[in-house]
Design a protein around this motif. Structure first.
Motif, PDB file in Angstrom:
ATOM      1  N   LEU A 130       0.842  -1.218   0.000  1.00  0.00           N
ATOM      2  CA  LEU A 130       0.000   0.000   0.000  1.00  0.00           C
ATOM      3  C   LEU A 130       0.863   1.249   0.000  1.00  0.00           C
ATOM      4  CD1 LEU A 130      -3.254   0.890   1.962  1.00  0.00           C
ATOM      5  CD2 LEU A 130      -1.268   2.404   2.143  1.00  0.00           C
ATOM      6  N   HIS A 135      -2.851  -0.008  -3.976  1.00  0.00           N
ATOM      7  CA  HIS A 135      -2.849  -1.118  -3.017  1.00  0.00           C
ATOM      8  C   HIS A 135      -3.077  -2.423  -3.798  1.00  0.00           C
ATOM      9  CE1 HIS A 135      -2.975  -3.142   0.692  1.00  0.00           C
ATOM     10  NE2 HIS A 135      -4.120  -2.725   1.209  1.00  0.00           N
ATOM     11  N   VAL A 228     -12.869   3.762   3.400  1.00  0.00           N
ATOM     12  CA  VAL A 228     -12.955   4.966   4.241  1.00  0.00           C
ATOM     13  C   VAL A 228     -12.934   6.234   3.376  1.00  0.00           C
ATOM     14  CG1 VAL A 228     -11.962   3.976   6.344  1.00  0.00           C
ATOM     15  CG2 VAL A 228     -10.429   4.919   4.583  1.00  0.00           C
ATOM     16  N   CYS A 267     -12.407  -3.070   1.896  1.00  0.00           N
ATOM     17  CA  CYS A 267     -11.042  -3.553   2.167  1.00  0.00           C
ATOM     18  C   CYS A 267     -10.740  -3.605   3.658  1.00  0.00           C
ATOM     19  CB  CYS A 267     -10.031  -2.668   1.439  1.00  0.00           C
ATOM     20  SG  CYS A 267     -10.210  -0.926   1.825  1.00  0.00           S
ATOM     21  N   LEU A 268     -11.525  -2.869   4.461  1.00  0.00           N
ATOM     22  CA  LEU A 268     -11.322  -2.756   5.912  1.00  0.00           C
ATOM     23  C   LEU A 268      -9.964  -2.097   6.211  1.00  0.00           C
ATOM     24  CD1 LEU A 268     -12.690  -6.212   7.203  1.00  0.00           C
ATOM     25  CD2 LEU A 268     -13.948  -4.057   6.889  1.00  0.00           C
ATOM     26  N   PRO A 269      -9.812  -1.360   7.289  1.00  0.00           N
ATOM     27  CA  PRO A 269     -10.803  -1.146   8.341  1.00  0.00           C
ATOM     28  C   PRO A 269     -11.967  -0.259   7.878  1.00  0.00           C
ATOM     29  CG  PRO A 269      -8.867   0.233   8.726  1.00  0.00           C
ATOM     30  CD  PRO A 269      -8.546  -0.644   7.550  1.00  0.00           C
TER      31      PRO A 269
HETATM   32  N1  NVA Z   1      -7.747   3.851   1.463  1.00  0.00           N
HETATM   33  C1  NVA Z   1      -7.353   3.250   2.732  1.00  0.00           C
HETATM   34  C2  NVA Z   1      -7.121   1.792   2.543  1.00  0.00           C
HETATM   35  C3  NVA Z   1      -6.763   1.041   3.795  1.00  0.00           C
HETATM   36  C4  NVA Z   1      -6.496  -0.414   3.569  1.00  0.00           C
HETATM   37  C5  NVA Z   1      -6.127   3.946   3.262  1.00  0.00           C
HETATM   38  O1  NVA Z   1      -5.188   4.169   2.484  1.00  0.00           O
HETATM   39  O2  NVA Z   1      -6.093   4.273   4.445  1.00  0.00           O
END
Ligand code: NVA
Ligand code: CP
Length: 319
Positions: A130, A135, A228, A267-269
């Protein structure tokens, strides 16, 4: 002393469709082997992997560490205080030192340039766990989950509702190689990176839509996907984003508009009550936990050299 000829896993579309599908097929086989209790498949025996985390993680850290152990290897967690990337030491120095000790490097970092630099100076394969930009391991696990629940990956309609973020960029890069119908429904001003959208459209493989009406977008979706609204590194924007993203929560009404065939993915959280309701996460058609479990099952990347889009790359990963 830059090593350009090593096979890294940085973006899904660095590989062709045949390789991606091959990895997913192998994941299904290895998953079934591990589920049966068979531990005879040990491709990483005697190997070690350094894992650099400059951001928090549960799924990525535990699935990489456990997966690597189950396949015979030893994984080393390096948190923000251990390395202090770019502060205590330059990325290019970290990369060269760690690749002198280990057979693999996995990195979860802020700037995408950091993972590119790790790869550029490493003498061993680097896996992207990530970045602010993408990711890829997550979307590979999601593709596996889609195959398990929908029977196939090709031709499915995936509707992502929310911020045009790192998850969306990896969906777009998957859509550049595997034919799907991918729709991103996001508020105005929160669209994914334009050049990534253009490249995915230009590849001519998938139907790709970036739209602003989630209610219209979800109709007929096979999979509705949420993440999120404020990603790691954007938490100080959370309040502002809460206002801007009104109407983009995945709730029971939106899932009803999608139709009874639609599964819910995240994808969580997850922040229940923000981008998704508690009821949607807990509903029978939510597959967020099988999806999280599948993060474990992509730990044996085994691309065949002759299927690479970049023929100069050399296969080192997980022979
Ligand atoms: N878009 C979120 C994904 C978390 C797995 C982040 O980058 O925080
Ligand atoms: N989905 C995911 O990458 O979770 P973590 O941030 O917990 O690793």
């Amino acid at each position: 002393n830059v090593k350009n000829s090593i096979l890294h896993f940085l973006h899904i579309d660095d590989y062709d469709k045949k390789t991606i599908m091959h990895i997913l097929e192998r994941a299904i086989e290895v998953k079934s082997l591990l589920k049966s209790g068979d531990r005879s498949f040990q491709p990483f025996k005697g190997k070690s992997m350094a894992m650099i985390f400059t951001k928090p993680s549960m799924r990525t850290r535990v699935s990489f560490e456990t997966g690597f152990y189950l396949l015979g290897g030893h994984a080393i967690y390096l948190g923000p205080d251990d390395i202090q990337m770019g502060k205590r030491e330059e990325t290019r120095d970290i990369s060269r030192v760690l690749s002198g000790y280990n057979d693999l490097i996995m990195g979860r970092v802020f700037a995408h340039q950091d993972i590119l630099d790790l790869a550029r100076f490493s003498s061993v394969p680097v896996i992207n766990g990530l970045t602010d930009y993408n990711h890829p391991c997550q979307i590979m696990a999601d593709a596996l989950t889609i195959i398990e629940h929908g029977g196939k990956l090709e031709g499915v309609k995936v509707v992502y509702v929310g911020d045009g973020n790192n998850i969306v960029h990896s969906w777009l890069r998957l859509a550049a190689v595997v034919p799907i119908h991918f729709v991103c429904a996001c508020p105005q001003g929160f669209e994914p990176d334009q050049s990534t959208v253009e490249a995915a459209k230009k590849a001519g493989v998938s139907t790709i839509e970036i739209v602003h009406d989630p209610k219209e977008a979800v109709v007929g979706a096979n999979f509705v996907y949420s993440d999120v609204w404020a990603s790691m590194g954007q938490k100080d924007e959370a309040e502002l984003r809460m206002q801007k993203f009104q109407g983009f929560q995945v709730d029971e009404d939106l899932m009803a508009l999608a139709g009874p065939q639609a599964y819910f993915m995240h994808c969580l959280p997850a922040e229940r009550g923000v981008e998704v309701t508690d009821g949607v996460v807990e509903a029978p058609h939510s597959i967020v936990f099988p999806q999280a479990e599948n993060r474990l099952n992509l730990k044996h990347l085994q691309p065949a050299e002759n299927t690479l889009k970049h023929p100069g790359l050399r296969t080192l990963v997980c022979k």
